[in-house]
Design an enzyme around this catalytic site. Structure first.
Site, PDB file in Angstrom:
ATOM      1  N   ARG A  29       0.829  -1.207   0.000  1.00  0.00           N
ATOM      2  CA  ARG A  29       0.000   0.000   0.000  1.00  0.00           C
ATOM      3  C   ARG A  29       0.865   1.259   0.000  1.00  0.00           C
ATOM      4  NH1 ARG A  29      -5.028  -1.928   0.386  1.00  0.00           N
ATOM      5  NH2 ARG A  29      -5.206  -3.921   1.479  1.00  0.00           N
ATOM      6  N   ASP A  30       0.429   2.238  -0.796  1.00  0.00           N
ATOM      7  CA  ASP A  30       1.137   3.519  -0.851  1.00  0.00           C
ATOM      8  C   ASP A  30       0.992   4.235   0.491  1.00  0.00           C
ATOM      9  OD1 ASP A  30       2.010   5.513  -3.468  1.00  0.00           O
ATOM     10  OD2 ASP A  30       1.618   6.463  -1.527  1.00  0.00           O
ATOM     11  N   ASN A  87       4.626   6.356 -13.719  1.00  0.00           N
ATOM     12  CA  ASN A  87       5.231   7.659 -13.972  1.00  0.00           C
ATOM     13  C   ASN A  87       6.696   7.452 -14.369  1.00  0.00           C
ATOM     14  OD1 ASN A  87       2.873   9.030 -13.161  1.00  0.00           O
ATOM     15  ND2 ASN A  87       3.476   8.895 -11.014  1.00  0.00           N
ATOM     16  N   VAL A  96      10.368   8.148  -6.897  1.00  0.00           N
ATOM     17  CA  VAL A  96      11.166   6.999  -6.438  1.00  0.00           C
ATOM     18  C   VAL A  96      11.665   6.268  -7.680  1.00  0.00           C
ATOM     19  CG1 VAL A  96      11.199   4.883  -5.084  1.00  0.00           C
ATOM     20  CG2 VAL A  96       9.766   6.800  -4.332  1.00  0.00           C
ATOM     21  N   HIS A 100       7.761   1.300 -10.718  1.00  0.00           N
ATOM     22  CA  HIS A 100       6.579   0.883  -9.963  1.00  0.00           C
ATOM     23  C   HIS A 100       5.321   1.241 -10.712  1.00  0.00           C
ATOM     24  CE1 HIS A 100       7.801   4.908  -8.637  1.00  0.00           C
ATOM     25  NE2 HIS A 100       6.506   5.176  -8.485  1.00  0.00           N
ATOM     26  N   HIS A 102       1.386   2.084 -10.210  1.00  0.00           N
ATOM     27  CA  HIS A 102       0.351   2.481  -9.247  1.00  0.00           C
ATOM     28  C   HIS A 102      -0.946   1.782  -9.641  1.00  0.00           C
ATOM     29  CE1 HIS A 102       2.421   6.183  -7.585  1.00  0.00           C
ATOM     30  NE2 HIS A 102       3.068   6.067  -8.720  1.00  0.00           N
TER      31      HIS A 102
HETATM   32  P1  5GP Z   1       5.983   8.197  -7.991  1.00  0.00           P
HETATM   33  O1  5GP Z   1       5.647   9.635  -7.743  1.00  0.00           O
HETATM   34  O2  5GP Z   1       7.491   7.962  -7.968  1.00  0.00           O
HETATM   35  O3  5GP Z   1       5.340   7.618  -9.201  1.00  0.00           O
HETATM   36  O4  5GP Z   1       5.366   7.403  -6.787  1.00  0.00           O
HETATM   37  C1  5GP Z   1       6.026   7.144  -5.602  1.00  0.00           C
HETATM   38  C2  5GP Z   1       4.976   6.753  -4.597  1.00  0.00           C
HETATM   39  O5  5GP Z   1       5.622   6.129  -3.502  1.00  0.00           O
HETATM   40  C3  5GP Z   1       4.176   7.935  -4.024  1.00  0.00           C
HETATM   41  O6  5GP Z   1       2.797   7.724  -4.285  1.00  0.00           O
HETATM   42  C4  5GP Z   1       4.512   7.916  -2.530  1.00  0.00           C
HETATM   43  O7  5GP Z   1       3.396   8.230  -1.738  1.00  0.00           O
HETATM   44  C5  5GP Z   1       4.971   6.480  -2.318  1.00  0.00           C
HETATM   45  N1  5GP Z   1       5.952   6.309  -1.280  1.00  0.00           N
HETATM   46  C6  5GP Z   1       7.066   7.059  -1.085  1.00  0.00           C
HETATM   47  N2  5GP Z   1       7.791   6.567  -0.068  1.00  0.00           N
HETATM   48  C7  5GP Z   1       7.114   5.486   0.393  1.00  0.00           C
HETATM   49  C8  5GP Z   1       7.376   4.550   1.457  1.00  0.00           C
HETATM   50  O8  5GP Z   1       8.376   4.617   2.173  1.00  0.00           O
HETATM   51  N3  5GP Z   1       6.469   3.563   1.639  1.00  0.00           N
HETATM   52  C9  5GP Z   1       5.346   3.446   0.847  1.00  0.00           C
HETATM   53  N4  5GP Z   1       4.518   2.433   1.114  1.00  0.00           N
HETATM   54  N5  5GP Z   1       5.082   4.317  -0.150  1.00  0.00           N
HETATM   55  C10 5GP Z   1       5.956   5.316  -0.365  1.00  0.00           C
END
Ligand code: 5GP
Length: 114
Positions: A29-30, A87, A96, A100, A102
Site C-alpha cells: 500500500r502507498d 510515472n 522513487v 513501480h 500504481h
Molecule cells: P511516484 O511519484 O514515484 O510515481 O510514486 C512514488 C509513490 O511512492 C508515491 O505515491 C509515494 O506516496 C509512495 N511512497 C514514497 N515513499 C514510500 C514509502 O516509504 N512507503 C510506501 N509504502 N510508499 C511510499
C-alpha cells in the site's frame, strides 16, 4: 543503480503493508494514498524507470500487470474498475527511481488526470 526505499521494501529491510509478493514482484500500500485503494506493484529487480526497461524484461513486465490484476481482484475493485499508472521521470512526477506501477481504485477516477 542507487538503492531506493522500494529496494529496501522488496528486500524486507524496512516495513510496508505488503498485499502480494512472489519471486519477482512485490505489491504494497502507498504511504500517501490518492484513492481508497492505492497499491504500488514493483519488480524485485531494481529498474530505475520505464526508459531503462530491456527486451529481457518483457516477461517481468507481464508479471507486474498480472500481479496488479490479482491484487485488484482481491481488493474487490476488478469489476467496478481501476487505473494503473507508471510515472516515468521528473515531468511525470516520478519521485522513487525503482520502477513501480500504481494501482488506484475504490472511487470514481477522473480522466484526464491533472
Ligand atoms: P511516484 O511519484 O514515484 O510515481 O510514486 C512514488 C509513490 O511512492 C508515491 O505515491 C509515494 O506516496 C509512495 N511512497 C514514497 N515513499 C514510500 C514509502 O516509504 N512507503 C510506501 N509504502 N510508499 C511510499
Amino acid at each position: 543503480m542507487m538503492d531506493t526505499i522500494f529496494g529496501k521494501i522488496a528486500r524486507g529491510e524496512i516495513p510496508a503493508d505488503i498485499v502480494y509478493e512472489d519471486e519477482d514482484v512485490v505489491a504494497f500500500r502507498d504511504l500517501h494514498p490518492q484513492a481508497p485503494i492505492h497499491i504500488l506493484v514493483i519488480p524485485r529487480k531494481p529498474i530505475r524507470t520505464l526508459n531503462d526497461l530491456e527486451a529481457a524484461d518483457a516477461e517481468l513486465v507481464g508479471r507486474l500487470f498480472l500481479a496488479a490484476r490479482k491484487v485488484a481482484e482481491r481488493e474487490g475493485i476488478a469489476a467496478a474498475g481501476y487505473r494503473t499508472v507508471i510515472n516515468c521521470n521528473a515531468a511525470a512526477g516520478q519521485t522513487v527511481f525503482h520502477l513501480h506501477l500504481h494501482l488506484l481504485g475504490g472511487r470514481p477516477l477522473r480522466w484526464p488526470p491533472g
